[in-house]
Enzyme design. Structure first.
Site, PDB file in Angstrom:
ATOM      1  N   GLU A 122     -44.191 -44.594 -12.030  1.00  0.00           N
ATOM      2  CA  GLU A 122     -44.538 -43.814 -10.885  1.00  0.00           C
ATOM      3  C   GLU A 122     -43.558 -42.629 -11.011  1.00  0.00           C
ATOM      4  OE1 GLU A 122     -44.827 -43.311  -6.232  1.00  0.00           O
ATOM      5  OE2 GLU A 122     -45.319 -45.167  -7.067  1.00  0.00           O
ATOM      6  N   ASP A 155     -41.546 -52.503 -12.502  1.00  0.00           N
ATOM      7  CA  ASP A 155     -41.942 -51.760 -13.699  1.00  0.00           C
ATOM      8  C   ASP A 155     -43.075 -50.482 -13.268  1.00  0.00           C
ATOM      9  OD1 ASP A 155     -40.132 -53.206 -15.323  1.00  0.00           O
ATOM     10  OD2 ASP A 155     -41.773 -54.592 -16.231  1.00  0.00           O
ATOM     11  N   HIS A 202     -38.608 -49.150  -3.138  1.00  0.00           N
ATOM     12  CA  HIS A 202     -39.710 -49.555  -3.061  1.00  0.00           C
ATOM     13  C   HIS A 202     -39.550 -50.681  -1.894  1.00  0.00           C
ATOM     14  CE1 HIS A 202     -43.945 -50.728  -3.136  1.00  0.00           C
ATOM     15  NE2 HIS A 202     -44.364 -50.166  -3.995  1.00  0.00           N
ATOM     16  N   PRO A 203     -39.865 -50.616  -0.747  1.00  0.00           N
ATOM     17  CA  PRO A 203     -39.583 -51.794   0.204  1.00  0.00           C
ATOM     18  C   PRO A 203     -40.592 -52.912  -0.271  1.00  0.00           C
ATOM     19  CG  PRO A 203     -40.820 -49.927   1.326  1.00  0.00           C
ATOM     20  CD  PRO A 203     -40.496 -49.385  -0.024  1.00  0.00           C
ATOM     21  N   LYS A 204     -41.632 -52.675  -0.591  1.00  0.00           N
ATOM     22  CA  LYS A 204     -43.024 -54.006  -0.651  1.00  0.00           C
ATOM     23  C   LYS A 204     -42.939 -54.240  -2.055  1.00  0.00           C
ATOM     24  CE  LYS A 204     -45.554 -52.112   3.167  1.00  0.00           C
ATOM     25  NZ  LYS A 204     -46.814 -51.797   3.720  1.00  0.00           N
ATOM     26  N   SER A 205     -41.959 -53.961  -2.940  1.00  0.00           N
ATOM     27  CA  SER A 205     -41.922 -54.229  -4.398  1.00  0.00           C
ATOM     28  C   SER A 205     -41.709 -55.666  -4.567  1.00  0.00           C
ATOM     29  CB  SER A 205     -41.124 -53.303  -5.200  1.00  0.00           C
ATOM     30  OG  SER A 205     -41.194 -53.661  -6.519  1.00  0.00           O
TER      31      SER A 205
END
EC number: 2.7.1.138
Length: 607
Positions: free
Chosen positions: A235, A230, A169-172
């Site tokens: 997801e 989390d 997830h690049p924007k997590s």
């Protein structure tokens, strides 16, 4: 080299050259340490310093009999380094002049191989740091023999993954998911673990991939890894489970109330049928068997259809899951490894550590009071919260640009608004010698404070409570599957928050977690009901939650119950549910715990 010490001739092999498990020993030079006697046995490597008595090895005073060891279970790679320099020990200034000439003679070029492992931090045992030990020898064949023998021992560590499917997830969190993976991917390469990496491009991307991937392809991987928080893990987990898991649903709120009431008609007074105050409860016996005979099952999109109960809850074997933290809170990682550290989590994955997590199956029956019953399923691995928790996650979506700090800002806003919501909750109360339904007795010295303290048994690595189940098999905890004496309780009123924890949920804002002694696989949902109270009282509760050693559940306006299933119905103004950081709208909802559902690459925190 020292007189009388012949490195080339001091090699012995008491085992089988074909790769047996016999002992292996020989004299080597350990980089920055000096000459050592290296030994291999069934469990790992050990070495003794053979340098002059009283030298300093890696900053630690050593004598000739000192010995260091590393287990095979803690080694993730062994590699040939090529021909090069092996450095002499790091000496203090007192010894520099007298030993300079002797050490200079001992520092030389030779063939080298490196053993890669980890060392626990002395102050934080859960935090694992990379460790590399480089051994040198004048004979190339000797080095190659040791490399072959050590790699053979590592191959026998059968739980270790070889092929992984990785979602990034690049924007997590702070938007550094890709950077974190770029850093830890080097460890996977060194350990010869193949990875297929998918960098998500939109919300729901990972869910769609997991839901549509064929089982044949999925089974070619030894695990599925999430690099994110989390919510991202949730997801991926839902994408996998919704298309594959088939277990009976928990009863709907109306079923649990009506069925239980019909069974309890002979023992419950009629005046107890209607409950309007929060402190009042109704106790019902177990649901009738007929309520479980016909169950709905969900399809890939989360809706349900009637099918027969399958002989096995999965359409295929379960892969292990892994989580490399890159989120805002990372509560799952904190509870399963003890450290919010990408390197530590990567080592747990590479070394094949394994434990089983409980999961919560959540069923939405109605989205609004006027809608028809339309079951919709989701799963949560850590927490489901309504009211305060739902308002925070809903409002924080507007401030994602702030990163993790948005939770502090939004949390303060929601606290000042001090909203409460009317709802009805029914839960299965379990009474046995090993499980108490309520945490505290009600002896008081303060108007809203209890004096009794519960005994806390913390969850840790090789936890006896989590390991009490049989072989990680899924246990469906619908009410009639439980042999202990059980009953259903109902409470109705105004609540500031309703929470159901699957684990302790330790994080930076709650160092002990929402429930300090909740376990990863204890087969319970930890239901926390915060009744409407004044701001100072609620602030005291939140303050206790935010400090180590606090007692956030020890208040008169807090109800805490261990349960296997519960139902929820809202009235009037509504909030939303927070499922592992994801928004879930529901007017009517029911949930149950599935014990040992999720195999995870982790070993539990070292406490």
């Amino acid at each position: 080299m020292e007189e009388g010490r012949d490195v080339d001739s001091s090699f012995s092999n008491s085992g089988d050259d074909s790769g047996g498990d016999g002992g292996l020993s020989g004299c080597f030079f350990l980089d920055h340490v000096g000459e050592v006697l290296l030994s291999r046995n069934h469990h790992g490597l050990s070495w003794k310093c053979l340098d002059c008595e009283g030298t300093t090895c890696l900053g630690i005073r050593n004598c000739e009999n000192s010995e260091t060891e590393i287990k095979f279970s803690d080694i993730y790679a062994v590699e040939f380094v090529s021909y090069g320099l092996v450095h002499s020990p790091k000496l203090g200034l007192r010894h520099a002049k007298e030993c300079f000439r002797e050490r200079l003679l001992n520092t030389q070029e030779m063939y080298r191989f490196t053993v890669h492992g980890f060392q626990s931090s002395p102050k934080e045992p859960c935090l694992w740091k990379l460790a590399a030990f480089t051994f040198g020898h004048m004979d190339l064949q000797t080095c190659q023999t040791w490399i072959d023998q050590l790699n053979y021992s590592l191959i026998k560590e059968v739980e270790r993954p070889r092929n992984l499917l990785v979602f990034v997830h690049p924007k997590s969190g702070k938007g550094n998911g890709s950077k974190i993976w770029e850093t830890v991917s080097k460890i996977f390469i060194r350990a010869k673990v193949n990875t297929k990496v998918i960098v998500t491009e939109r919300a729901g991307h990972a869910f769609d991939v997991m839901a549509s991937i064929q089982n044949k392809e999925l089974h070619s991987y030894d695990g599925i890894i999430a690099v994110g928080g989390d919510g991202f893990f949730n997801e991926i987990l839902n994408g996998y489970l919704l298309s594959r898991l088939k277990v009976p649903l928990p009863p709907s709120p109306s079923d649990s109330f009506n069925s239980a009431q019909s069974r309890a008609s002979s023992s419950v007074a009629e005046s107890g049928d209607a409950v309007h105050e929060t402190d009042q409860k109704e106790h019902y016996p177990l649901l009738p068997d007929s309520a479980q005979e016909v169950m709905n099952f969900r399809t890939v999109n989360g809706s349900c259809e009637g099918i027969e109960y399958p002989s096995h809850p999965f359409t295929g074997g379960r892969p292990r899951f892994g989580l490399i933290p890159a989120g805002s809170t990372d509560a799952i990682v904190m509870c399963t490894t003890g450290a919010r550290d990408p390197v530590t989590s990567s080592l747990h994955i590479i070394l094949g550590r394994k434990l089983f997590l409980d999961a919560m199956q959540v069923v939405r029956w109605k989205t609004a009071s006027t809608s028809t019953i339309e079951p919709y399923i989701r799963y949560a691995a850590s927490f489901a919260g309504y009211g305060f928790y739902g308002d925070v996650i809903s409002e924080s979506e507007k401030y994602r640009w702030m990163g993790p700090k948005r939770y502090d800002y939004v949390g303060t806003k929601i606290f000042l608004k001090h909203r409460s919501y009317e709802a009805e909750v029914t839960y299965e109360e379990v009474e046995s010698e090993n499980c108490k339904a309520s945490l505290h007795s009600r002896s008081k010295t303060w108007p809203f404070r209890n004096t009794s303290r519960s005994e806390k048994i913390l969850c840790r690595a090789n936890c006896s409570i989590c390991n009490s189940k049989v072989g990680g098999n899924i246990v469906s905890t619908t009410p009639n599957s439980c042999p202990e004496k059980t009953r259903w309780c109902r409470t109705k009123g105004r609540f500031l928050s309703i929470g159901a924890a699957v684990m302790s949920n330790r994080n930076e804002r709650a160092p002990d977690g929402l429930v300090v002694d909740a376990h990863l696989s204890d087969g319970f949902l930890h239901l926390i009901l915060i009744k409407d109270c004044s701001r100072p009282k609620y602030l005291w509760h939140l303050t206790e939650l935010a400090k180590r050693g606090g007692e956030p559940l020890n208040f008169e306006f807090v109800e805490y119950h261990k349960t296997r299933a519960f139902t929820f119905t809202s009235f009037g103004e509504e909030s939303v549910w927070n499922l592992d950081g994801e928004i879930f709208e529901a007017h009517q909802l029911s949930a149950q715990v599935l014990r040992g559902l999720i195999p995870l690459f982790a070993s539990g925190p070292e406490i």
